[in-house]
Design a protein around this motif. Structure first.
Motif, PDB file in Angstrom:
ATOM      1  N   SER A  12      54.692  34.221  29.982  1.00 17.21           N
ATOM      2  CA  SER A  12      53.274  34.045  30.310  1.00 17.21           C
ATOM      3  C   SER A  12      53.071  33.901  31.818  1.00 17.21           C
ATOM      4  O   SER A  12      52.079  34.372  32.362  1.00 17.21           O
ATOM      5  N   ALA A  13      54.022  33.287  32.499  1.00 19.18           N
ATOM      6  CA  ALA A  13      53.915  33.173  33.960  1.00 19.18           C
ATOM      7  C   ALA A  13      54.041  34.528  34.624  1.00 19.18           C
ATOM      8  O   ALA A  13      53.336  34.817  35.593  1.00 19.18           O
ATOM      9  N   THR A  14      54.913  35.372  34.115  1.00 16.89           N
ATOM     10  CA  THR A  14      55.079  36.712  34.676  1.00 16.89           C
ATOM     11  C   THR A  14      53.794  37.515  34.530  1.00 16.89           C
ATOM     12  O   THR A  14      53.366  38.187  35.478  1.00 16.89           O
ATOM     13  N   VAL A  15      53.177  37.434  33.368  1.00 16.89           N
ATOM     14  CA  VAL A  15      51.900  38.128  33.169  1.00 16.89           C
ATOM     15  C   VAL A  15      50.853  37.588  34.135  1.00 16.89           C
ATOM     16  O   VAL A  15      50.101  38.345  34.758  1.00 16.89           O
ATOM     17  N   GLY A  16      50.798  36.278  34.289  1.00 18.04           N
ATOM     18  CA  GLY A  16      49.831  35.670  35.207  1.00 18.04           C
ATOM     19  C   GLY A  16      50.064  36.061  36.653  1.00 18.04           C
ATOM     20  O   GLY A  16      49.117  36.329  37.394  1.00 18.04           O
ATOM     21  N   ILE A  17      51.310  36.108  37.064  1.00 22.03           N
ATOM     22  CA  ILE A  17      51.617  36.484  38.448  1.00 22.03           C
ATOM     23  C   ILE A  17      51.272  37.945  38.685  1.00 22.03           C
ATOM     24  O   ILE A  17      50.706  38.303  39.732  1.00 22.03           O
ATOM     25  N   ILE A  18      51.567  38.814  37.721  1.00 22.43           N
ATOM     26  CA  ILE A  18      51.230  40.232  37.878  1.00 22.43           C
ATOM     27  C   ILE A  18      49.718  40.423  37.957  1.00 22.43           C
ATOM     28  O   ILE A  18      49.222  41.159  38.817  1.00 22.43           O
ATOM     29  N   LEU A  19      48.972  39.736  37.080  1.00 24.42           N
ATOM     30  CA  LEU A  19      47.510  39.832  37.142  1.00 24.42           C
ATOM     31  C   LEU A  19      46.968  39.245  38.448  1.00 24.42           C
ATOM     32  O   LEU A  19      46.015  39.774  39.030  1.00 24.42           O
ATOM     33  N   GLY A  20      47.585  38.170  38.906  1.00 28.50           N
ATOM     34  CA  GLY A  20      47.165  37.576  40.171  1.00 28.50           C
ATOM     35  C   GLY A  20      47.428  38.497  41.353  1.00 28.50           C
ATOM     36  O   GLY A  20      46.600  38.610  42.268  1.00 28.50           O
ATOM     37  N   ALA A  22      47.513  41.744  41.219  1.00 24.26           N
ATOM     38  CA  ALA A  22      46.522  42.824  41.125  1.00 24.26           C
ATOM     39  C   ALA A  22      45.179  42.357  41.657  1.00 24.26           C
ATOM     40  O   ALA A  22      44.482  43.107  42.367  1.00 24.26           O
ATOM     41  N   ALA A  23      44.798  41.115  41.343  1.00 21.22           N
ATOM     42  CA  ALA A  23      43.535  40.575  41.855  1.00 21.22           C
ATOM     43  C   ALA A  23      43.578  40.424  43.367  1.00 21.22           C
ATOM     44  O   ALA A  23      42.585  40.712  44.054  1.00 21.22           O
ATOM     45  N   VAL A  24      44.704  40.000  43.898  1.00 20.08           N
ATOM     46  CA  VAL A  24      44.838  39.873  45.356  1.00 20.08           C
ATOM     47  C   VAL A  24      44.691  41.234  46.023  1.00 20.08           C
ATOM     48  O   VAL A  24      44.014  41.371  47.042  1.00 20.08           O
ATOM     49  N   ALA A  25      45.317  42.243  45.451  1.00 22.34           N
ATOM     50  CA  ALA A  25      45.227  43.581  46.028  1.00 22.34           C
ATOM     51  C   ALA A  25      43.793  44.087  46.029  1.00 22.34           C
ATOM     52  O   ALA A  25      43.332  44.689  47.004  1.00 22.34           O
ATOM     53  N   ALA A  26      43.065  43.827  44.944  1.00 19.85           N
ATOM     54  CA  ALA A  26      41.682  44.295  44.855  1.00 19.85           C
ATOM     55  C   ALA A  26      40.756  43.486  45.762  1.00 19.85           C
ATOM     56  O   ALA A  26      39.924  44.056  46.481  1.00 19.85           O
ATOM     57  N   LEU A  27      40.893  42.172  45.726  1.00 18.05           N
ATOM     58  CA  LEU A  27      39.968  41.332  46.484  1.00 18.05           C
ATOM     59  C   LEU A  27      40.262  41.315  47.976  1.00 18.05           C
ATOM     60  O   LEU A  27      39.355  41.052  48.778  1.00 18.05           O
ATOM     61  N   SER A  28      41.480  41.572  48.372  1.00 15.75           N
ATOM     62  CA  SER A  28      41.789  41.566  49.803  1.00 15.75           C
ATOM     63  C   SER A  28      41.063  42.701  50.524  1.00 15.75           C
ATOM     64  O   SER A  28      40.655  42.558  51.666  1.00 15.75           O
ATOM     65  N   ARG A  29      40.887  43.805  49.847  1.00 15.32           N
ATOM     66  CA  ARG A  29      40.138  44.921  50.450  1.00 15.32           C
ATOM     67  C   ARG A  29      38.665  44.566  50.607  1.00 15.32           C
ATOM     68  O   ARG A  29      38.039  44.920  51.594  1.00 15.32           O
ATOM     69  N   VAL A  30      38.130  43.859  49.627  1.00 15.09           N
ATOM     70  CA  VAL A  30      36.731  43.433  49.709  1.00 15.09           C
ATOM     71  C   VAL A  30      36.550  42.450  50.856  1.00 15.09           C
ATOM     72  O   VAL A  30      35.611  42.566  51.650  1.00 15.09           O
ATOM     73  N   VAL A  31      37.437  41.485  50.950  1.00 13.04           N
ATOM     74  CA  VAL A  31      37.352  40.493  52.028  1.00 13.04           C
ATOM     75  C   VAL A  31      37.535  41.157  53.386  1.00 13.04           C
ATOM     76  O   VAL A  31      36.831  40.834  54.349  1.00 13.04           O
ATOM     77  N   ALA A  32      38.461  42.098  53.478  1.00  6.52           N
ATOM     78  CA  ALA A  32      38.680  42.799  54.744  1.00  6.52           C
ATOM     79  C   ALA A  32      37.448  43.603  55.128  1.00  6.52           C
ATOM     80  O   ALA A  32      37.118  43.698  56.313  1.00  6.52           O
ATOM     81  N   ALA A  33      36.741  44.160  54.155  1.00  4.06           N
ATOM     82  CA  ALA A  33      35.530  44.930  54.455  1.00  4.06           C
ATOM     83  C   ALA A  33      34.409  44.006  54.910  1.00  4.06           C
ATOM     84  O   ALA A  33      33.629  44.361  55.807  1.00  4.06           O
ATOM     85  N   ALA A  49      53.821  32.750  47.999  1.00  5.93           N
ATOM     86  CA  ALA A  49      52.962  32.108  46.995  1.00  5.93           C
ATOM     87  C   ALA A  49      53.476  32.361  45.588  1.00  5.93           C
ATOM     88  O   ALA A  49      53.500  31.451  44.745  1.00  5.93           O
ATOM     89  N   ALA A  50      53.907  33.588  45.300  1.00  4.95           N
ATOM     90  CA  ALA A  50      54.432  33.904  43.966  1.00  4.95           C
ATOM     91  C   ALA A  50      55.716  33.118  43.685  1.00  4.95           C
ATOM     92  O   ALA A  50      55.903  32.591  42.585  1.00  4.95           O
TER      93      ALA A  50
END
Length: 80
Positions: A12-20, A22-33, A49-50
């Motif tokens: 369950s931690a592996t799934v959470g880290i992978i989803l996290g 993916a969220a970092v990759a998506a949201l970092s572009r938004v924040v950078a914009a 952090a991971a």
């Protein structure tokens, strides 16, 4: 029993880290914009952090696993 409990926790931690990640990759572009002039992804910070979360999860899951392995199943069923 401890292996089973820890295996479920790691899965369950592996799934959470992978989803996290993916969220970092998506949201970092938004924040950078929005903010501008920032690094899109900091691999060292994300990896640190991971690893920190994985270590904390390992330490936090050992105590309940040991407690569950030492519990008497009949007594636990009587309590419920």
């Amino acid at each position: 029993m401890i292996r089973h409990f820890l295996r479920e926790t790691v899965a369950s931690a592996t799934v959470g880290i992978i989803l996290g990640l993916a969220a970092v990759a998506a949201l970092s572009r938004v924040v950078a914009a929005v903010i501008g002039n920032t690094a899109v992804l900091e691999p060292v910070a994300i990896t640190a952090a991971a690893l920190l979360l994985s270590g904390a999860l390992g330490v936090a899951s050992v105590v309940p696993a040991l407690r569950a392995s030492n519990a008497d199943p009949l007594r636990a069923l009587r309590i419920e």
